[in-house]
Design a protein around this motif. Structure first.
Motif, PDB file in Angstrom:
ATOM      1  N   VAL A 289       0.694  -1.246   0.055  1.00 49.41           N
ATOM      2  CA  VAL A 289      -0.032   0.190   0.053  1.00 49.41           C
ATOM      3  C   VAL A 289       0.981   1.329   0.283  1.00 49.41           C
ATOM      4  CG1 VAL A 289      -1.787   1.436   1.283  1.00 49.41           C
ATOM      5  CG2 VAL A 289      -1.808  -1.134   1.046  1.00 49.41           C
ATOM      6  N   ALA A 290       1.827   1.356   0.653  1.00 53.12           N
ATOM      7  CA  ALA A 290       2.746   2.413   0.850  1.00 53.12           C
ATOM      8  C   ALA A 290       3.643   2.483  -0.427  1.00 53.12           C
ATOM      9  CB  ALA A 290       3.824   2.318   2.006  1.00 53.12           C
ATOM     10  N   ASN A 293       1.652   4.239  -2.884  1.00 49.28           N
ATOM     11  CA  ASN A 293       1.154   5.493  -2.398  1.00 49.28           C
ATOM     12  C   ASN A 293      -0.439   5.876  -2.358  1.00 49.28           C
ATOM     13  OD1 ASN A 293       1.789   8.011  -1.110  1.00 49.28           O
ATOM     14  ND2 ASN A 293       1.758   8.980  -3.210  1.00 49.28           N
ATOM     15  N   THR A 295      -3.068   6.753  -0.357  1.00 51.34           N
ATOM     16  CA  THR A 295      -3.580   7.667   0.908  1.00 51.34           C
ATOM     17  C   THR A 295      -5.035   7.995   1.049  1.00 51.34           C
ATOM     18  OG1 THR A 295      -3.119   9.616  -0.441  1.00 51.34           O
ATOM     19  CG2 THR A 295      -1.450   8.590   1.023  1.00 51.34           C
ATOM     20  N   TYR A 316       5.540   4.098   6.950  1.00 55.66           N
ATOM     21  CA  TYR A 316       4.099   3.836   6.810  1.00 55.66           C
ATOM     22  C   TYR A 316       3.299   5.209   7.273  1.00 55.66           C
ATOM     23  CZ  TYR A 316       5.870  -0.762   6.834  1.00 55.66           C
ATOM     24  OH  TYR A 316       6.657  -2.047   6.789  1.00 55.66           O
ATOM     25  N   VAL A 319       0.673   6.505   5.246  1.00 55.58           N
ATOM     26  CA  VAL A 319      -0.482   5.650   4.971  1.00 55.58           C
ATOM     27  C   VAL A 319      -1.159   5.492   6.014  1.00 55.58           C
ATOM     28  CG1 VAL A 319      -1.150   3.054   4.475  1.00 55.58           C
ATOM     29  CG2 VAL A 319       0.683   4.155   3.174  1.00 55.58           C
ATOM     30  N   ASN A 522      -6.070  11.469   7.813  1.00 54.58           N
ATOM     31  CA  ASN A 522      -4.875  11.731   6.701  1.00 54.58           C
ATOM     32  C   ASN A 522      -5.581  12.200   5.455  1.00 54.58           C
ATOM     33  OD1 ASN A 522      -3.037  10.755   5.276  1.00 54.58           O
ATOM     34  ND2 ASN A 522      -3.523   8.473   5.281  1.00 54.58           N
TER      35      ASN A 522
END
Length: 875
Positions: A289-290, A293, A295, A316, A319, A522
């Motif tokens: 996921v990171a 990218n 988000t 992380y 994320v 986030n």
């Protein structure tokens, strides 16, 4: 006899086999190859933790002795559990107020997050040997008090089934599976971790609090984790939210599966994702996921990873910033931090866990580890430098030991103390007052596991922090959690900030305490992010479900003209009360305006003005007739009837005031009857005047018998009789079905009509019909008399006036029936004024013209001259 001996042979050999096994002969079923961290005492506490995970299962061809699975990845958090056991036991042994003259010991085993291995370890702990001997005990000393562990539900479940058979107390500090609260299946299981039912309720309340209705679910592909996620799903659905997806994170690493999970996350419109997965298995997924990218995801973490130090690193932060998690309450264990930082492999050579931790933390290798631990290889030895022992734990990053964040460690610490308090209460039993048969007490050196279980269920104490520790009837602790928000710091790391609490045992309405202003999301801005399949329907709209999709996916449809919805996401629109109507936005009911023909509005004011003017003109004509009552024009037209007609016309012009303005009960009762009676009087007067003209000229003929009918009696009788019939009709109407005031809600959706209900429609039309009948008769009579030699031609004037009257009222009928509300009243008022004005103008204005402007015509000579001319024409 031979068959009998063969049948009894197993029974005869059982004592021998038992003796052989007890003596440690070669017939043992299985001996763990991994060394345990042990410290013997008068009474031992067993512990099974997953110090490693990600097992390496060797390929078995069964041509040689199968090898056991080897553990690969060391878990630093579990290392804290191991050391906390040693710390707590040592602390209890030094406490003179508990378990006096009794020394506690411990045996800590590594389950490697493997249910099979954990089951075998439990079976080894039961007989008191390092051998698996089912349903057999072989102890000469150091009885086993209880087993602590594991933190994972799947492993704990496997252990609990074995220990429950023998009623051995087991206390888990991390297993949340709801099934474990079943005392039929797991009679000896207890825990210091709240069960999954409370976790699922907390998650659903959190989702509902922020208005997230489109939720994604991620769980580990294990039955225990999925059963907990099923509870979460059910509680989320109860709030009205929907599940966008439910995907499984694999226990065995699979690039294909991870890429599929990431693709689901990218393509789904669900931004709130509930995740139940231990951090070691969640790590590869979050790395992907990171890397891509991704988000803007609102991660909702359960206690399994809500306070993870392993994930709270810079890699992380982009994320996981904004993550909301349910974490176990943070505890304070005085002295444990110092104890952890004082550990050293050379001081505790028997503690191989500390040696391996040292290797992992500092990236080095102990030579003795290389020779004694099977999962080390020469390649590892060549690649890593040797450990010197001079490495400093204080130089490690804080998240490695995480000595300021005791949550599950505090649970485990409480489990050790609960066991020691139960042992202390067992030791403190006074003979004759014990809880067992005949008041007996258990022997601290030879107690049965179920006897300790009795005391353990009744434990209630305060730990060194002052927190109450006890268990309910299901062996569960008070269900309390902290709400943590993952916030990114300036150095890029993540800090877990407490933003609320969840106490399931608190009264309704006080379970969830939240400081929303302390949350960092986030994304840019301070507004709560949304996770919706469809945007919320505003007030004035309703939700229309999309065929074949979840209930949270819908279209927003405006309410119909007469309906409203006064809250967002309304399922249906509803009508306002009768006296109210929707506003322009159709989100509120507002009072309907009450409509009636008022004096303030232009139409009412104009009609009232005309009424006043005509009333004044009628009065002026009346006064002129009085002033000139001796003149031929006035005297020649039946002066008494003229006076009566003028008075009746004045009343006709006053009738509109009973129609204009707010309808009242008395005005509704009288207005139609008064109008009908007064107009009947007017028309009767005109009819009498017309008949009088006919009689007068008929009586002028020689030997005419009509002479006896001349005079005032006949016209007045005609007037009284004709108007009385209308009066009787109106009286019967008022008695039998009187008109009344009402508020009409039916005729208009946007207003209330304040009107008069006529009571009997038939009576109303009979009244108008009779008035029309009189007018028609008068018109016919006047038309027949139009050629008579009247000095001032009044018969013609009456004909015109009646023609106007009949035309107005025949036009009134369709206009009246086609209108509603104040316009209906206005039509009737207009008809009253128009017909009255027609009678006043046609009958009296020519006379007023002669009286005021042509006085030379208002003489007897002029009158007689016209009569002579008429006679000459006749003869």
């Amino acid at each position: 006899m031979r068959g009998l001996v063969v049948g009894f042979l197993p029974l005869l050999l059982q004592p021998v086999l038992v003796h052989i096994v007890a003596q440690g002969a070669s017939c043992s079923l299985w001996t763990p190859t991994e060394d345990a961290f042990t410290s013997n005492g008068d009474i031992n506490i067993g512990a099974i933790f997953a110090v490693h995970f990600d097992n390496d299962y060797p390929q078995a061809n069964y041509t040689i002795t199968p090898r056991q699975a080897s553990c690969k990845t060391f878990v630093t958090r579990a290392f804290r559990y191991v050391q906390a056991v040693a710390f707590a036991v040592n602390e209890i042994n030094q406490n003179p107020s508990i378990l006096t003259n009794i020394t506690l010991g411990f045996r800590v085993h590594d389950s490697c997050y493997d249910e099979t291995k954990a089951t075998k370890l439990a079976m080894c702990l039961l007989p008191g040997r390092e051998e698996e001997v089912p349903n057999f005990q072989c102890r000469s000393h150091s009885p086993l008090a209880a087993v602590i562990g594991d933190v994972y539900s799947s492993v704990t479940l496997a252990i609990a089934r074995i220990l429950g058979l023998h009623r051995y107390p087991q206390i888990s500090h991390g297993a949340h599976l709801q099934l474990l609260s079943d005392k039929i299946q797991f009679p000896s299981f207890m825990r210091t971790m709240p069960n999954a039912d409370t976790v699922s309720v907390g998650v659903s309340m959190l989702v509902n609090h922020f208005g997230w209705t489109w939720i994604g679910l991620l769980s580990l592909d294990k039955d225990s984790t999925q059963s907990t996620m099923l509870l979460v799903k059910q509680d989320i659905l109860k709030t009205g939210a929907c599940i966008a997806f439910w995907e499984e994170i694999p226990t065995l690493y699979s690039t294909t599966k991870l890429l599929h999970l990431v693709e689901v996350l990218k393509t789904s419109s669900a931004k709130a994702v509930v995740t139940i997965c231990p951090e070691p298995y969640l790590l590869p997924f979050l790395e992907e996921v990171a890397r891509q990218n991704i988000t803007g995801i609102i991660w909702i973490a359960t206690h399994v990873w809500a306070s993870s130090s392993l994930l709270s690193v810079v890699d992380y932060s982009t994320v996981l910033t904004g993550t909301i998690g349910f974490a176990i309450r943070r505890g304070v264990i005085p002295g444990l931090k110092e104890f952890l930082y004082n550990l050293h492999p050379l001081r505790n050579p028997e503690d191989l866990f500390t040696k391996e931790f040292w290797e992992v933390a500092f990236g080095c290798t102990w030579p003795e580890v290389f020779t004694n631990i099977s999962n080390s290889t020469s390649e590892d030895y060549q690649r890593k430098p040797l450990c010197t022992g001079s490495e400093d734990l204080l130089g490690l990053k804080p998240h490695v030991l995480d000595a300021n964040n005791f949550r599950l460690t505090n649970n485990m610490y409480n489990a050790i103390y609960a066991t020691s308090h139960a042992l202390h209460n067992l030791l403190s039993c006074r003979p004759g007052k014990g809880p067992f048969l005949n008041g007996t007490c258990a022997n601290i050196h030879h107690f049965r596991p179920w006897q300790l279980l009795h005391y353990l269920k009744k434990v209630h104490f305060r730990n060194p922090e002052g927190e109450e520790v006890y268990f309910n009837e299901n062996g569960d602790p008070p269900p309390r959690f902290e709400i943590l928000n993952w916030q990114r710091q300036e150095d890029g790391s993540i800090q877990h900030v407490k933003v609320g609490t969840f106490d399931y045992s608190a009264p309704q309405g006080h379970q969830f305490i939240f400081n929303e202003s302390a949350i960092v999301w986030n994304q840019e801005g301070e507004q709560v992010p949304v996770s919706l399949c469809s945007a919320s329907c505003l007030e004035g709209y309703r939700k229309a479900a999309r065929e074949g999709q979840a209930s949270c996916c819908y279209d927003c449809v405006p309410c119909s003209e007469e309906e409203i919805s006064n809250h967002t996401d309304s399922i249906e629109c509803f009508k306002c009360p009768e006296d109210q109507m929707p506003n322009e936005r159709q989100d509120r009911c507002v009072s309907k305006p009450v409509e009636y023909l008022s004096y303030q509005e232009p139409l009412g004011a104009v009609l009232a003005g005309f009424s006043v003017c005509y009333c004044f003109f009628s009065l002026l004509v009346f006064l002129i007739f009085i002033r000139y009552n001796q003149t031929p024009v006035v005297k020649a037209n039946n002066l008494p009837l003229s006076y009566l007609l003028l008075c009746a016309l004045i009343l006709c012009f006053l009738c509109p005031y009973m129609f204009i303005g707010q309808p009242l009960q008395w005005t509704c009762l009288l207005r139609q009857a008064a109008f009908g009676t007064v107009f009947a009087l007017c028309v009767s007067c005109i009819l009498a005047k017309t008949i009088t003209v006919l009689l007068a000229f008929g009586a002028t003929r020689p030997s005419s018998k009509l002479r006896n009918w001349t005079g005032l009696k006949v016209p007045f009788c005609i007037t009284i009789v004709c108007s009385s019939l209308q009066l009787v009709l109106c009286a019967a109407w008022l008695i039998l079905a009187p008109p009344f005031h009402e508020l009409n809600f039916r005729s208009s959706a946007r207003r209330i009509i304040s009107e008069c209900n006529e009571g009997s429609t038939m009576a109303f039309w009979l009244m108008l019909g009779y008035m029309g009948f009189l007018a028609t008769v008068t018109l016919i009579v006047a038309f027949l008399a139009r050629t008579l030699p009247d000095s001032f031609n009044e018969a013609k004037l009456i004909t015109f006036s009646m023609l106007v009257f009949v035309t107005v009222w025949f036009s009134f009928i369709p206009a009246y029936l086609s209108t509603r509300g104040k316009h209906m009243v206005a039509v009737e008022v207009f008809a009253i004024l128009a017909s009255s004005a027609g009678m006043l103008s046609c009958i009296f204005l020519p006379k007023i013209y002669i009286i005021l402007l042509r006085p030379e015509m208002n003489t007897k000579e002029h009158l007689m001259g016209r009569r002579e001319k008429v006679k000459q024409k006749r003869y």
